[in-house]
Scaffold this motif. Sequence first.
Motif, PDB file in Angstrom:
ATOM      1  N   ALA A   1       6.547   1.560  -9.600  1.00 31.41           N
ATOM      2  CA  ALA A   1       7.434   0.210  -9.182  1.00 31.41           C
ATOM      3  C   ALA A   1       6.438  -0.922  -8.466  1.00 31.41           C
ATOM      4  O   ALA A   1       6.786  -2.035  -8.205  1.00 31.41           O
ATOM      5  CB  ALA A   1       8.443   0.748  -8.210  1.00 31.41           C
ATOM      6  N   TYR A   2       5.343  -0.382  -8.129  1.00 30.78           N
ATOM      7  CA  TYR A   2       4.275  -1.146  -7.323  1.00 30.78           C
ATOM      8  C   TYR A   2       3.016  -0.977  -8.151  1.00 30.78           C
ATOM      9  O   TYR A   2       2.021  -0.260  -7.939  1.00 30.78           O
ATOM     10  CB  TYR A   2       4.076  -0.780  -5.975  1.00 30.78           C
TER      11      TYR A   2
ATOM     12  N   VAL B   1      -3.238   3.586  -3.933  1.00 32.70           N
ATOM     13  CA  VAL B   1      -2.453   4.927  -3.557  1.00 32.70           C
ATOM     14  C   VAL B   1      -3.557   5.817  -2.509  1.00 32.70           C
ATOM     15  O   VAL B   1      -4.351   6.228  -2.788  1.00 32.70           O
ATOM     16  CB  VAL B   1      -1.981   5.476  -4.482  1.00 32.70           C
ATOM     17  N   PHE B   2      -3.249   5.561  -1.135  1.00 29.71           N
ATOM     18  CA  PHE B   2      -4.163   6.147  -0.206  1.00 29.71           C
ATOM     19  C   PHE B   2      -3.785   7.757  -0.024  1.00 29.71           C
ATOM     20  O   PHE B   2      -2.751   7.888   0.090  1.00 29.71           O
ATOM     21  CB  PHE B   2      -4.252   5.473   1.007  1.00 29.71           C
ATOM     22  N   HIS B   3      -4.631   8.557   0.088  1.00 34.77           N
ATOM     23  CA  HIS B   3      -4.493  10.103   0.382  1.00 34.77           C
ATOM     24  C   HIS B   3      -5.704  10.490   1.267  1.00 34.77           C
ATOM     25  O   HIS B   3      -6.902   9.933   1.398  1.00 34.77           O
ATOM     26  CB  HIS B   3      -4.396  10.851  -1.030  1.00 34.77           C
TER      27      HIS B   3
ATOM     28  N   GLU C   1       0.763  -1.070  -0.028  1.00 35.74           N
ATOM     29  CA  GLU C   1      -0.065   0.123   0.132  1.00 35.74           C
ATOM     30  C   GLU C   1       0.952   1.310  -0.035  1.00 35.74           C
ATOM     31  O   GLU C   1       1.809   1.090   0.562  1.00 35.74           O
ATOM     32  CB  GLU C   1      -0.930   0.056   1.436  1.00 35.74           C
ATOM     33  N   ILE C   2       0.358   2.231  -0.652  1.00 33.05           N
ATOM     34  CA  ILE C   2       1.025   3.472  -0.768  1.00 33.05           C
ATOM     35  C   ILE C   2       0.254   4.632  -0.048  1.00 33.05           C
ATOM     36  O   ILE C   2      -0.684   4.670  -0.365  1.00 33.05           O
ATOM     37  CB  ILE C   2       1.620   3.929  -2.343  1.00 33.05           C
ATOM     38  N   TYR C   3       0.690   5.563   0.742  1.00 27.41           N
ATOM     39  CA  TYR C   3       0.235   6.558   1.202  1.00 27.41           C
ATOM     40  C   TYR C   3       0.829   7.827   0.820  1.00 27.41           C
ATOM     41  O   TYR C   3       2.247   8.063   0.947  1.00 27.41           O
ATOM     42  CB  TYR C   3       0.149   6.411   2.571  1.00 27.41           C
TER      43      TYR C   3
END
Length: 514
Positions: free
Chosen positions: A392-393, A398-400, A337-339
Amino acid sequence: MLITDKQLLLYQRCQRRAFLERYGDSSQQDPPSDFLLKLMQDSSAYQNSILSHYPYSKLDPFFGNWELGAKQTLELMQQGVDRIYQGVLLKVEKLNLSEIMLDGSVIESDEMIQITLVSSPELLVKQPGYSQFGDWVYVSQDIKLGKRPKLDYQIISAFHAYLLEGIQGIQPETGWLILRDKAPYSVNLEQRIPQMYQVLNDYLNMALSRDEPEVFIARQKCNLCQWHSYCLEVARSQNHISLIPGVTPTRYLRLKELNLTTVETLVEATPEQLEVYPEFAEGIALQIIKQAESNLESKAIKRQEEFISFKQNFNSSYWLDNFQDSYQTKLKEFPVEIYFDIEAQPELNLDYLHGLLVIDRRSNQQKFYPFLAEDKTQEELIWKQFLELVWAYPIAPVFHFCDYEPKTIKRLATIYNTPDYCWKPVLKRFIDLHQKMTETVTLPVESYALKPVAKWLGFEWRDPKANGAQSVCWYEQWLKTGDRTLLDAIVQYNEDDCRATFHVKEWLTEFLNA
């Protein structure tokens, strides 16, 4: 009694603040924030930039002696100089108390009071016409950093005109507002002067009665006020319903009419009771009642009707959907997961930091990536660095928090002519946790901004005073001084924002599946 243009301007923006400025204990004020000081400096710089184009006459220092300032101004007007910078317009009036309405009733008294009215426009400008000075008249020009001719600015322009009439024997045809990036705005004095009289009368009533206006916390409006902490303490001691998200000034007036002025009475209200009024249509009534219940009981409440549809796209650890387009995916557990959180300088139209927190559950690792532009020329570089990392993922959500990030992605893609295939698929992976939160949960908070939400959930920022406005000030100071500790402070704050977003997501996941 002295009444100035600055007092009338404050009164239009917040009656309580105008009262406190006159009668409050100044020791209870907050020190000015760095952002407030920045706004004051920006306003002064803009005024100087406008003034640099014209010669003008300036008063000798008069150290708050308004009569001396007014005398100097009158002498310059009599001489017919082209422009007077920060001249003083003064008028003394005597009023009978029996002519003044206090609390809706007339005072029966023959006592006279003396009112001294003072204003100081940025410029008094000589124009052709006929006055007691000769074949010229003066009009006011106020220089404002804003881009809109706000009503409160226009009312003050009318106040200048009212005082000018008493000094030069004729009312100007207009007053002018010099606004940023706009043509000069001509104020309709015929429309604004009656409104100015009403504002002046209302302020006079408040000043004479010394009746402290009711507290009302309007979040964005109050944040820069130096009385904010004091008023917030008063509101909290009263458990004032302006602290309930969704209770706007307009809605509060309606609630007062219905005698629903406490959290307890609002909890007992029914949606049907409120929905007949336009201020509470489209589900607002139920939302505010549930918010009052959450605040009263200090607990989070699931919004069941939204939760049913939401749960269809949610599992114990991850969810992914798309709220911009029709794109959706089946439930699956994502290994990464990305934040994402952006810091920006609006005045420079610059997004100077893309912060990304990567949560890799495969290796149980967390890593923060700060892509920082040290000046405007590096904005494109960090934009490309952002895209490289998120690709890269390629399936990581992408959470914001709130909608600034997706709007910025679209803006940067346009500015730097980024091919659609590089950014549009990324945007489909964006998930707004603020939207998810407000659609599914009611929390006992005073605002659904990231900081109050995450704090209620137990998260703490390493620098409690850091915020988005402070970040802007730090960045501006970095550009002036080259002090890299300012960049370090920005990066730390941004990382904490990303981690707070992660904290919110983890709590929301657990709460909705309990």
